[in-house]
Design a protein around this motif. Sequence first.
Motif, mmCIF file in Angstrom:
data_model
loop_
_atom_site.group_PDB
_atom_site.id
_atom_site.type_symbol
_atom_site.label_atom_id
_atom_site.label_comp_id
_atom_site.label_asym_id
_atom_site.label_seq_id
_atom_site.Cartn_x
_atom_site.Cartn_y
_atom_site.Cartn_z
ATOM 1 N N TRP A 63 -43.017 129.670 108.391
ATOM 2 C CA TRP A 63 -44.052 129.941 107.399
ATOM 3 C C TRP A 63 -44.942 128.709 107.199
ATOM 4 O O TRP A 63 -46.172 128.835 107.094
ATOM 5 C CB TRP A 63 -43.417 130.340 106.074
ATOM 6 C CG TRP A 63 -43.025 131.776 105.965
ATOM 7 C CD1 TRP A 63 -41.764 132.295 106.039
ATOM 8 C CD2 TRP A 63 -43.888 132.897 105.762
ATOM 9 N NE1 TRP A 63 -41.786 133.662 105.897
ATOM 10 C CE2 TRP A 63 -43.083 134.058 105.708
ATOM 11 C CE3 TRP A 63 -45.262 133.034 105.602
ATOM 12 C CZ2 TRP A 63 -43.609 135.326 105.512
ATOM 13 C CZ3 TRP A 63 -45.791 134.301 105.406
ATOM 14 C CH2 TRP A 63 -44.982 135.431 105.365
ATOM 15 N N PHE A 66 -47.393 128.331 110.104
ATOM 16 C CA PHE A 66 -48.525 129.245 109.959
ATOM 17 C C PHE A 66 -49.453 128.790 108.837
ATOM 18 O O PHE A 66 -50.679 128.869 108.960
ATOM 19 C CB PHE A 66 -48.025 130.666 109.673
ATOM 20 C CG PHE A 66 -47.697 131.461 110.901
ATOM 21 C CD1 PHE A 66 -48.689 132.031 111.662
ATOM 22 C CD2 PHE A 66 -46.379 131.627 111.299
ATOM 23 C CE1 PHE A 66 -48.390 132.769 112.797
ATOM 24 C CE2 PHE A 66 -46.062 132.355 112.434
ATOM 25 C CZ PHE A 66 -47.068 132.931 113.186
ATOM 26 N N THR A 71 -52.580 131.147 107.459
ATOM 27 C CA THR A 71 -51.931 132.398 107.858
ATOM 28 C C THR A 71 -52.872 133.582 107.708
ATOM 29 O O THR A 71 -53.599 133.694 106.726
ATOM 30 C CB THR A 71 -50.671 132.637 107.002
ATOM 31 O OG1 THR A 71 -49.881 131.446 107.007
ATOM 32 C CG2 THR A 71 -49.858 133.794 107.544
ATOM 33 N N PHE A 213 -51.704 134.145 102.407
ATOM 34 C CA PHE A 213 -52.338 134.518 103.668
ATOM 35 C C PHE A 213 -53.708 135.123 103.405
ATOM 36 O O PHE A 213 -54.060 135.476 102.276
ATOM 37 C CB PHE A 213 -51.469 135.520 104.444
ATOM 38 C CG PHE A 213 -51.241 136.824 103.729
ATOM 39 C CD1 PHE A 213 -52.133 137.888 103.853
ATOM 40 C CD2 PHE A 213 -50.131 137.003 102.927
ATOM 41 C CE1 PHE A 213 -51.936 139.082 103.189
ATOM 42 C CE2 PHE A 213 -49.912 138.204 102.258
ATOM 43 C CZ PHE A 213 -50.810 139.239 102.395
#
Length: 349
Positions: A63, A66, A71, A213
């Motif tokens: 995570w 990203f 993300t 994200f």
Amino acid sequence: MPGNRATDTACPATTPMAAFLGGPAEGSPCTPGLGWAGEGPGAGGKNRHVCHAAARLEMGSLWEEFNRLGTEMIVTKAGRRMFPTFQVKLSGLDPLADYVLLMDFIPLDDKRYRYAFHSSSWLAAGRAEPAAPGRVHFHPDSPAKGAQWMRQIVSFDKLKLTNNLLDDNGHIILNSMHRYQPRFHVVFVDPRRDSERFAHQNFKSFSFPETQFMAVTAYQNHRITQLKIASNPFAKGFRDGDPEPWCGVPAGSLLGAMPRARATPLPPGPEKQEKGAPRSHGALAAAPQPPAVPPSFPELPAPTFQPLTCPPGVCVGAKPRTLPYPLPAFPQLSTYGPTAAPAFGYGQQ
């Protein structure tokens, strides 16, 4: 790992919220301390069944990798699963109590974004579109005992994201080109008749900054595309090299299982009479030939049945269900708290 945990807030025995609800919270109060992840501002007077609950984000390093690039999550009309998958490890629950686990998604700001390819960064492109209908996603195993939730990793692999405002499959509806923060909630199923009076005490929420994200209909950053292909086990078809056999069946096994039969050669037909040759008449004439019988081919045996070992079928999202009691309106979370926000690659014009 500091990237996938936050500090728990203190839970005094008597709070303004508890006073509003008519009395102090049930059970012992929470004590300040460090946990795997903490609740947002305003946590106080929690029920003893959720007071000490803690959640650790699984695949935290992936995570964070990203998050450093920014993300992106694909949203489609039919719904698309998240990758990385949101998975947590729970602790501090009452093994004999029932809990419901659910997730929701909140906008991080009131802006709409666009991707600038020349600078490989996101830029604000105006005001956000009207908020999509708010939905929550229940874990399909809810409700369950605390012992079951703590026994193994809790995975929200059935959760799907969509941009279809008319979706009736229970998927999470998001606006493309908007930033979102996933939130995870642990709700104690209170057996008391007047449990609605204690709604604010019977749940605990968790948010992980590295899981924020940008919702997109197609990947904008090519580095995100490459990282997803490299780390997603279901993206083998996009990798370099020989393609893997589909569904674990060896290449050619289906065709190889069927026996090949040789065709029986046709019997020779009557020879054609050459031109100019005298024809026979009367008794000397050749007897008429019976019609040629079509050749008989051997019957093919039935091929051996070979079951295919395929990955699990696509499951539609869970249908909306009703909470044991309605969740209250959550205050705006301070995503990063006192620490500085990690470099996310977003900019503004």
